[in-house]
Design a protein around this motif. Structure first.
Motif: not given
Lengths: 518, 184
Positions: A268-286
């Protein structure tokens, strides 16, 4: 629909590039390859390893939590399957449930929201999905979201009613009429006001939950990115929520919910980031200790391609197998892979169904094999043919005219009616059994006719339909009880008669002897 | 004279049989009709169904359910009742047997329709999930502990005590700390 999906799939296949995942084992994995592993597992699990995922047994579950998320995930990945048949069965189920009190659910608005997304994913129109008992088109969006309040508050089950209501409302950026019970504004306000001081959302007042927080972000995403008017308060709320999620992420890249580290929360967290257009594999926060969300998800992959819910083992329960592929873990990971796949390929976000998928229904072709399927329907029918007949009838109704169309239509409608009759008989017999056969101790010979009637009706059903009768053993039990009671009565009668006859002769003999004796 | 004595004995025998009852059953019939009988040596479990947690949350209860017909004054839908434990019985099997025997309404979702791969109890005695607030629904306890999985996957042992409890706050009113609503 099928052609379009296949074409879409091909295009996207070409666009696809491998992910850069910091762990070596997953280097070859792409969202699509992970998803295909899940599909292979699910096919094997539902007994059709070489056929469609949506086999007849799966389509029987259309309209339930277990039946609707897989079609959504598959469609958003562009994977071909039996969408038309799924839609036909789903529509039939929705129409039937609209004739019951409470319709899709008396208290659970998310029942509507899930089905709205499923209808869109399969290429249907949730604002006119079948007809109600008055012949009016069923508008799932009105009854399930903006006018839900007429029957029961949208938020009766909690804030997730609001969250999923907004996701459904924005799936096609639907317009809300002015006199609606709930509006975009009111729903947004409810969601925002339910945010906890630490930035998360919770099912129950105190502890923020990563799943629900991620879902809230998914609902707020269109107002964050500026697709719908960007709102400062939404941006602030989402940024705060991201802070909460980042702080809650574990060193494994995963998340913990209700005390258990599990795959669905991370999905669900991965989906949330994708919906925001944030790249979940590269955003340092995650990324924690080099572990991304994807790493946190892939930990749960099993050798069969499916996903386990968690690793924790409960010694109390010998039946719970923690490290074993599980349907819900598979379906939510499928959705997460769809979200990531769409982000990487520049497609609309997971729950944004505008243009690409929703279009006017294309007229169907009632093929030679479809005709053959009608001609080879068994006689008599059983409810086992429900999915086949419903799907064929729907296809035929939408097909162009041909010479025997009327004859086929008549045949299929008769078949549909016959199956509905069998289903009604099953329901009625179940009710009679519940009503008459309990408690067992109260069964006396007076119930012989009732029990015989039940046995007769049960025996008249086909083998397949008998399996849908609850308490089959109790029918046999009641029958055995009645039989032995009856046998007892007959035996008593014979014994009494014998005793009476013997007594009669005995008395006569004694009297004769007395008379004979001088 | 001998014949007379024989006849008297015969009549006495017949009357004795009649007084004793005339149930004549094959072995399989006997087994079938006595499968749930409680005998001193049979394995057994105890089940109860309660909804008293609703009282402190009465104002949240669906107005349509605010009557004694649905909400018993003492909150007891089924007092602790013993059932014979059959080989392989799960918590769901016993619940199903108990509600059928006692004509208690119940609605459940089959294992194939539920993402948990287990039967899910939607409502008992017309009290459903969310009937009394967003965190309400049915939970069960076995020997005082809340199992972490569905009721049709919990296989019972001799002597265990099952309690079905209606909760208004995800089981916390009954002492559970973890129960979560993951279903969308």
């Amino acid at each position: 629909m099928t052609e379009r999906l296949t074409a879409g799939l091909l295009c996207l296949f070409l666009l696809l590039s491998p992910l850069s995942v910091p762990a070596t084992a997953e280097e070859a994995d792409t969202p699509l390859s992970v998803a295909q592993g899940i599909v292979e597992w699910k096919k094997k699990d539902s007994g059709s390893p070489d056929g469609w995922l949506m086999n007849d047994a799966f389509l029987e579950t259309a309209g339930s939590t277990a039946g609707d998320w897989y079609p959504i995930g598959l469609s958003r990945l562009g994977i071909d399957d039996r969408y038309e048949d799924y839609l036909a069965v789903l529509e039939d189920r929705v129409e039937a449930r609209y004739r019951q009190p409470g319709r899709l659910s008396a208290a659970k608005a998310t029942e509507w929201h899930r089905i709205i997304l499923a209808v869109l994913a399969a290429g249907g129109d949730p604002t006119a999905f079948g007809t109600d008992e008055n012949g009016q088109p069923i508008n799932l969006l009105a009854d399930g979201v903006y006018d839900r309040g007429k029957a029961s508050p949208l938020g009766r089950q909690g804030i997730n009613g609001m969250i999923w209501g907004l996701i459904a409302l924005d799936s096609m950026r639907y317009e809300v009429p002015e006199n609606a019970c709930d509006t975009r504004e009111s729903i947004l306000a409810e969601i925002l006001s339910a945010q906890l001081p630490n930035g998360g959302w919770a099912m129950n007042g105190n502890g923020a939950d990563p799943d629900l927080t991620a879902m809230a972000i998914q609902a707020l995403a269109p107002y964050y990115k500026g697709e719908l008017d960007t709102r400062a308060d939404v941006r602030e709320a989402v940024d705060k929520a991201l802070g909460f999620l980042s702080a809650s992420q574990l060193p494994t890249g995963g998340f913990m919910s209700w005390g258990t580290e599990n795959v669905e929360s991370t999905d669900q967290v991965l989906i949330a980031l994708c919906c925001l257009g944030i790249d979940p594999l590269r955003d340092a926060r995650f990324i924690k200790e080099g572990h991304t969300l994807l790493w946190g998800i892939l930990r749960y992959r099993q050798p069969d391609g499916g996903f386990a819910h968690s690793f924790s083992y409960d010694p109390q329960n010998p039946n719970a197998k923690p490290s074993q592929s599980n349907s819900m873990a598979g379906e939510q990971t499928l959705l997460a892979m769809a979200a990531l796949y769409r982000l990487e390929n520049g497609l609309s976000s997971l729950y944004d169904f505008r243009p690409e998928e929703a279009g006017a229904p294309i007229s169907a072709v009632f093929s030679e094999s479809d005709r053959q399927a009608v001609d080879t329907l068994p006689d008599p029918l059983t409810t086992e043919q429900y999915v086949t007949v419903t799907a064929l009838l729907d296809k035929l109704t939408r097909s162009a005219d041909f010479a025997e169309k009327a004859a086929y239509l008549q045949k299929l409608m008769a078949a549909k009616a016959q199956i509905a009759e069998i289903q009604a008989e099953i329901d009625s017999l179940n009710a009679v059994i519940r009503d008459k056969l309990y408690p067992f101790e109260s069964i006396s010979l007076w119930e012989k006719r009732t029990v015989d009637e039940i046995v007769k009706r049960y025996n008249a059903l086909s083998e397949y339909d008998r399996a849908k009768i609850d308490g089959r053993e109790d029918i046999l039990k009641a029958k055995a009880q009645i039989d032995s009671l009856l046998r007892g009565v007959i035996l008593s009668a014979i014994l009494l008669l014998t005793a009476a006859v013997t007594a009669f002769f005995l008395i006569r003999r004694v009297r004769n002897r007395k008379e004979g004796a001088p | 004279m001998k014949k007379n004595i024989l006849a008297v004995c015969g009549i006495a025998l017949i009357l004795a049989i009649l007084i004793n009852g005339t149930q004549v059953q094959s072995v399989s019939e006997y087994y079938l009709t006595h499968i749930d009988d409680l005998t001193p040596e049979s394995e057994r479990v105890t089940i109860s169904i309660r909804c008293d947690a609703i009282f402190p949350h009465y104002d949240e209860l669906d107005p349509a359910l605010r009557s004694e017909e649905f909400l018993p004054p003492d909150g007891v839908i089924l007092p602790p009742t013993e059932y014979r434990l059959r080989e392989g019985d799960t918590v769901f099997d016993i619940l199903n047997r108990a509600v059928r025997q006692n004509h208690i309404q119940m609605e459940f979702q089959g294992a194939e329709e539920s993402p948990f791969g287990s039967v899910y109890i939607k409502g008992i005695h017309y009290l459903y999930e969310f009937s009394c607030g967003p965190l309400s629904g049915w939970v069960y306890r076995v020997d005082g502990a809340f199992p972490h999985y569905g009721c049709s996957r919990y296989t019972l042992r001799d002597g265990q005590v099952i309690e079905w409890l209606y909760t208004c706050d995800l089981g916390q009113d009954a002492g559970a700390k973890w129960i979560g609503g993951r279903e969308n």
